[in-house]
Design an enzyme around this catalytic site. Structure first.
Site, PDB file in Angstrom:
ATOM      1  N   ASP A  67      -7.965  -5.397   0.138  1.00 55.13           N
ATOM      2  CA  ASP A  67      -8.406  -6.222  -0.987  1.00 55.13           C
ATOM      3  C   ASP A  67      -8.021  -7.680  -0.847  1.00 55.13           C
ATOM      4  OD1 ASP A  67      -7.547  -3.304  -2.481  1.00 55.13           O
ATOM      5  OD2 ASP A  67      -9.558  -4.118  -2.710  1.00 55.13           O
ATOM      6  N   HIS A 114       0.857  -1.190   0.000  1.00 54.43           N
ATOM      7  CA  HIS A 114       0.000   0.000   0.000  1.00 54.43           C
ATOM      8  C   HIS A 114       0.885   1.228   0.000  1.00 54.43           C
ATOM      9  CE1 HIS A 114      -3.141   2.841   1.159  1.00 54.43           C
ATOM     10  NE2 HIS A 114      -3.998   1.916   0.789  1.00 54.43           N
TER      11      HIS A 114
HETATM   12  C1  SDX Z   1      -6.271   0.145  -2.732  1.00 54.41           C
HETATM   13  O1  SDX Z   1      -4.505   4.663  -2.006  1.00 54.41           O
HETATM   14  C2  SDX Z   1      -5.398   4.061  -1.351  1.00 54.41           C
HETATM   15  O2  SDX Z   1      -5.770   4.430  -0.257  1.00 54.41           O
HETATM   16  C3  SDX Z   1      -5.998   2.850  -2.051  1.00 54.41           C
HETATM   17  C4  SDX Z   1      -7.000   2.023  -1.254  1.00 54.41           C
HETATM   18  C5  SDX Z   1      -8.251   2.807  -0.957  1.00 54.41           C
HETATM   19  O3  SDX Z   1      -8.967   2.421  -0.024  1.00 54.41           O
HETATM   20  O4  SDX Z   1      -8.554   3.745  -1.739  1.00 54.41           O
HETATM   21  O5  SDX Z   1      -6.425   1.600  -0.030  1.00 54.41           O
HETATM   22  C6  SDX Z   1      -7.425   0.776  -2.034  1.00 54.41           C
HETATM   23  O6  SDX Z   1      -6.037   0.466  -3.863  1.00 54.41           O
HETATM   24  C7  SDX Z   1      -5.375  -0.809  -1.974  1.00 54.41           C
HETATM   25  C8  SDX Z   1      -4.158  -1.284  -2.831  1.00 54.41           C
HETATM   26  C9  SDX Z   1      -4.696  -2.377  -3.765  1.00 54.41           C
HETATM   27  N1  SDX Z   1      -3.637  -2.755  -4.771  1.00 54.41           N
HETATM   28  C10 SDX Z   1      -3.051  -3.945  -4.726  1.00 54.41           C
HETATM   29  O7  SDX Z   1      -3.202  -4.791  -3.827  1.00 54.41           O
HETATM   30  C11 SDX Z   1      -2.151  -4.218  -5.929  1.00 54.41           C
HETATM   31  C12 SDX Z   1      -0.814  -4.783  -5.439  1.00 54.41           C
HETATM   32  N2  SDX Z   1      -0.081  -3.716  -4.727  1.00 54.41           N
HETATM   33  C13 SDX Z   1       0.889  -2.964  -5.483  1.00 54.41           C
HETATM   34  O8  SDX Z   1       0.502  -2.710  -6.817  1.00 54.41           O
HETATM   35  C14 SDX Z   1       1.424  -1.763  -4.710  1.00 54.41           C
HETATM   36  O9  SDX Z   1       1.721  -2.187  -3.444  1.00 54.41           O
HETATM   37  C15 SDX Z   1       0.579  -0.494  -4.602  1.00 54.41           C
HETATM   38  C16 SDX Z   1       0.167   0.010  -5.931  1.00 54.41           C
HETATM   39  C17 SDX Z   1      -0.635  -0.742  -3.770  1.00 54.41           C
HETATM   40  C18 SDX Z   1       1.444   0.554  -3.916  1.00 54.41           C
HETATM   41  O10 SDX Z   1       2.505   0.787  -4.741  1.00 54.41           O
HETATM   42  P1  SDX Z   1       3.586   1.942  -4.434  1.00 54.41           P
HETATM   43  O11 SDX Z   1       3.262   2.672  -3.179  1.00 54.41           O
HETATM   44  O12 SDX Z   1       3.765   2.750  -5.661  1.00 54.41           O
HETATM   45  O13 SDX Z   1       4.848   1.131  -4.074  1.00 54.41           O
HETATM   46  P2  SDX Z   1       5.942   0.684  -5.112  1.00 54.41           P
HETATM   47  O14 SDX Z   1       5.299   0.178  -6.360  1.00 54.41           O
HETATM   48  O15 SDX Z   1       6.931   1.792  -5.217  1.00 54.41           O
HETATM   49  O16 SDX Z   1       6.572  -0.588  -4.371  1.00 54.41           O
HETATM   50  C19 SDX Z   1       7.654  -0.439  -3.478  1.00 54.41           C
HETATM   51  C20 SDX Z   1       8.429  -1.743  -3.603  1.00 54.41           C
HETATM   52  C21 SDX Z   1       8.809  -2.083  -5.045  1.00 54.41           C
HETATM   53  O17 SDX Z   1       9.964  -2.896  -5.005  1.00 54.41           O
HETATM   54  P3  SDX Z   1      11.424  -2.188  -5.219  1.00 54.41           P
HETATM   55  O18 SDX Z   1      11.352  -1.440  -6.546  1.00 54.41           O
HETATM   56  O19 SDX Z   1      11.587  -1.220  -4.023  1.00 54.41           O
HETATM   57  O20 SDX Z   1      12.402  -3.311  -5.231  1.00 54.41           O
HETATM   58  O21 SDX Z   1       7.588  -2.853  -3.161  1.00 54.41           O
HETATM   59  C22 SDX Z   1       7.346  -3.719  -4.259  1.00 54.41           C
HETATM   60  C23 SDX Z   1       7.660  -2.954  -5.520  1.00 54.41           C
HETATM   61  O22 SDX Z   1       8.056  -3.843  -6.567  1.00 54.41           O
HETATM   62  N3  SDX Z   1       5.949  -4.095  -4.185  1.00 54.41           N
HETATM   63  C24 SDX Z   1       5.482  -5.325  -4.361  1.00 54.41           C
HETATM   64  C25 SDX Z   1       4.089  -5.242  -4.151  1.00 54.41           C
HETATM   65  N4  SDX Z   1       3.758  -3.980  -3.880  1.00 54.41           N
HETATM   66  C26 SDX Z   1       4.907  -3.266  -3.903  1.00 54.41           C
HETATM   67  N5  SDX Z   1       6.111  -6.490  -4.675  1.00 54.41           N
HETATM   68  C27 SDX Z   1       5.311  -7.592  -4.774  1.00 54.41           C
HETATM   69  N6  SDX Z   1       3.970  -7.587  -4.579  1.00 54.41           N
HETATM   70  C28 SDX Z   1       3.332  -6.426  -4.267  1.00 54.41           C
HETATM   71  N7  SDX Z   1       2.013  -6.442  -4.087  1.00 54.41           N
END
Ligand code: SDX
Length: 430
Positions: free
Chosen positions: A365, A307
């Site tokens: 989720d 998140h």
């Molecule tokens: C919702 O914003 C809100 O409040 C949203 C929400 C709401 O109520 O409105 O809470 C609802 O959207 C919840 C989130 C639902 N999405 C998912 O579950 C999809 C999977 N999650 C990822 O796509 C991700 O975690 C996000 C999009 C939720 C957050 O992404 P960020 O903050 O942009 O973080 P990032 O992509 O920069 O990740 C940081 C690191 C990265 O690795 P490095 O480049 O540092 O090596 O963490 C890794 C990412 O690759 N990473 C994950 C991951 N999420 C982040 N690796 C594996 N699996 C994951 N799910």
């Protein structure tokens, strides 16, 4: 807010004093509104990871502590002790309603649930296999074609009527999208049922027999709506605010929010998380998927994990996990293989350094899909239910923006990296 201190920026031999605006909770903000005029430079923050786009008094998240407050009230207390319409009143008005205020609010909501009869024909233009989110974007946007008397954003009374219509009609529109997708007749709303009971009735009743909403499942549905009601300036809420900042009518703004919520990185994650859990199949396959989630060359991510703000457990996920157990127990489901996979996947991920270092925890989720499937919804309806709940948050945030006398159109700038000016070259000389 009054400025209490300043921040100093040294840039190209000059020193700039920037105001600091105090927060009641969480980080204060450095006011950079004069930066471009004074220093001829923009700030750069793609994805807005450290940028406050607005001030707001509605919802507060402490990502490190895993805390979510609606108007100062913790989400677990609201979800356990209150109900969704009370939460709607709280988000819209800033205070919990008295008994009298609650009765009056309920009446307004319950008596706006019907749709203009011509909108029923609107659905016939879709293929039966259209994704219900595509239908929601279209039908909600089309509300502005049927309810002209509540599209003048400068008229507070019309803003109020549009607010009630959106909160009341979203369940009806969503249930109709579901019924249309399964070829069953639409079920009209009933004023004798609760908000959640009416929604379950419109989704699962058939004309041939009476439908009695199960009180445990109805309570679970209502709690799921409360958990999803608002969440600060997330992608879809920011979309609604940006659309509204141009003066677009509230129906068009909410349709824009629905479109943004659809993405799998945002509200579409509940549908994607269940598909992922079903694809994993069983606990024996978890190591393969954990490895894929960590592999930078693989676009796969653990859906329902991570998140932008929560760097601890999403407090909604804990309540959703408990709700999943309640619903499955009520339905007599002893051991749901998907829930078993989810629980083991959570344990494996939370002990893996990759997830620990990046503070990746289950979000709302991760368990919502399991719960919604148990309630009888197909995965394609999961984000629709999220939109039904989030409408009150979107509209509360929109109203907060519209009531701000200093509100102006949102218009971000950019770091331009394209070609510098050059003259046109006629085709023959290229
Ligand atoms: C919702 O914003 C809100 O409040 C949203 C929400 C709401 O109520 O409105 O809470 C609802 O959207 C919840 C989130 C639902 N999405 C998912 O579950 C999809 C999977 N999650 C990822 O796509 C991700 O975690 C996000 C999009 C939720 C957050 O992404 P960020 O903050 O942009 O973080 P990032 O992509 O920069 O990740 C940081 C690191 C990265 O690795 P490095 O480049 O540092 O090596 O963490 C890794 C990412 O690759 N990473 C994950 C991951 N999420 C982040 N690796 C594996 N699996 C994951 N799910």
């Amino acid at each position: 807010m009054t400025e209490k201190e300043t921040a100093t920026l040294s840039f190209r031999g000059e020193s700039y004093e920037l105001g600091v605006l105090p927060a009641s909770l969480g980080p204060d903000v450095i006011d950079i509104r004069r930066l471009y005029a004074d220093a001829d430079a923009f700030t750069y923050d793609p994805g807005f990871t450290a940028t406050a786009s607005t001030k707001s008094a509605i919802t507060y998240i402490d990502g490190d502590k895993g805390v979510l407050l609606y108007r100062g009230y913790p989400i677990d207390q609201l979800a356990e002790q209150g109900d969704f319409l009370e939460t709607c009143y709280l988000l819209l008005h800033g205070e919990l309603p008295t008994h009298q205020q609650r009765r009056a609010f309920d009446k307004k909501i319950i008596y706006h649930t019907m749709l203009h009869e011509q909108m029923y024909k609107f659905y016939n233009g879709f293929r039966r296999d259209a994704h219900p989110m595509a239908v929601m974007v279209a039908v909600v946007g089309a509300l502005s074609a049927f309810y002209h008397d509540s599209t003048d954003i400068n008229d507070e009374n019309q803003r109020e009527i549009a607010t009630m219509r959106l909160i009341s009609k979203m369940p009806t529109i969503a249930a109709m999208a579901y019924k249309y997708s399964i070829g069953q007749p639409f079920i009209y709303p009933r004023n004798d049922l609760s908000f959640a009971g009416n929604f379950l009735n419109m989704c699962f009743a058939v004309p041939t027999e009476e439908f009695k909403p199960n009180p445990i499942l109805t309570r679970a549905m209502d709690r799921i709506f409360t958990l999803h009601a608002d969440h600060e300036q997330n992608a879809s809420t920011s979309t609604v605010r940006l659309a509204g900042s141009s003066g677009a009518n509230p129906f068009a703004c909410i349709a824009a929010g629905i479109a943004s919520l659809w993405g799998p990185a945002h509200g579409g994650a509940n549908e994607a998380a269940l598909s992922m859990l079903e694809e994993i199949g069983g606990p024996e396959n978890i190591p393969e998927y954990i490895a894929r989630a960590k592999d930078k060359n693989d676009s796969f991510r653990l859906m329902g994990f991570g998140h932008r703000v929560y760097k601890n457990f999403d407090p909604r996920a804990k309540i959703m996990q408990k709700t999943a157990h309640e619903v499955l127990a009520e339905l007599g489901v002893k051991d749901d293989p998907v829930l078993e996979t989810a629980k083991q996947l959570e344990q494996v991920a939370l002990s893996d350094p990759y997830f620990i270092e990046r503070k990746l925890y289950p979000n709302i989720d991760f368990y919502s899909g399991i719960t919604l499937r148990a309630l009888g919804f197909p995965p394609s309806m999961f984000t629709v239910l999220f939109a039904v709940a989030r409408t009150v948050g979107w509209i509360a945030q929109w109203k907060e923006m519209m009531n701000d006398p200093k509100q102006k159109i949102g218009r971000p700038r950019q770091l331009y990296t394209g070609p510098t000016e050059r003259d046109y070259v006629p085709e023959g000389n290229r």
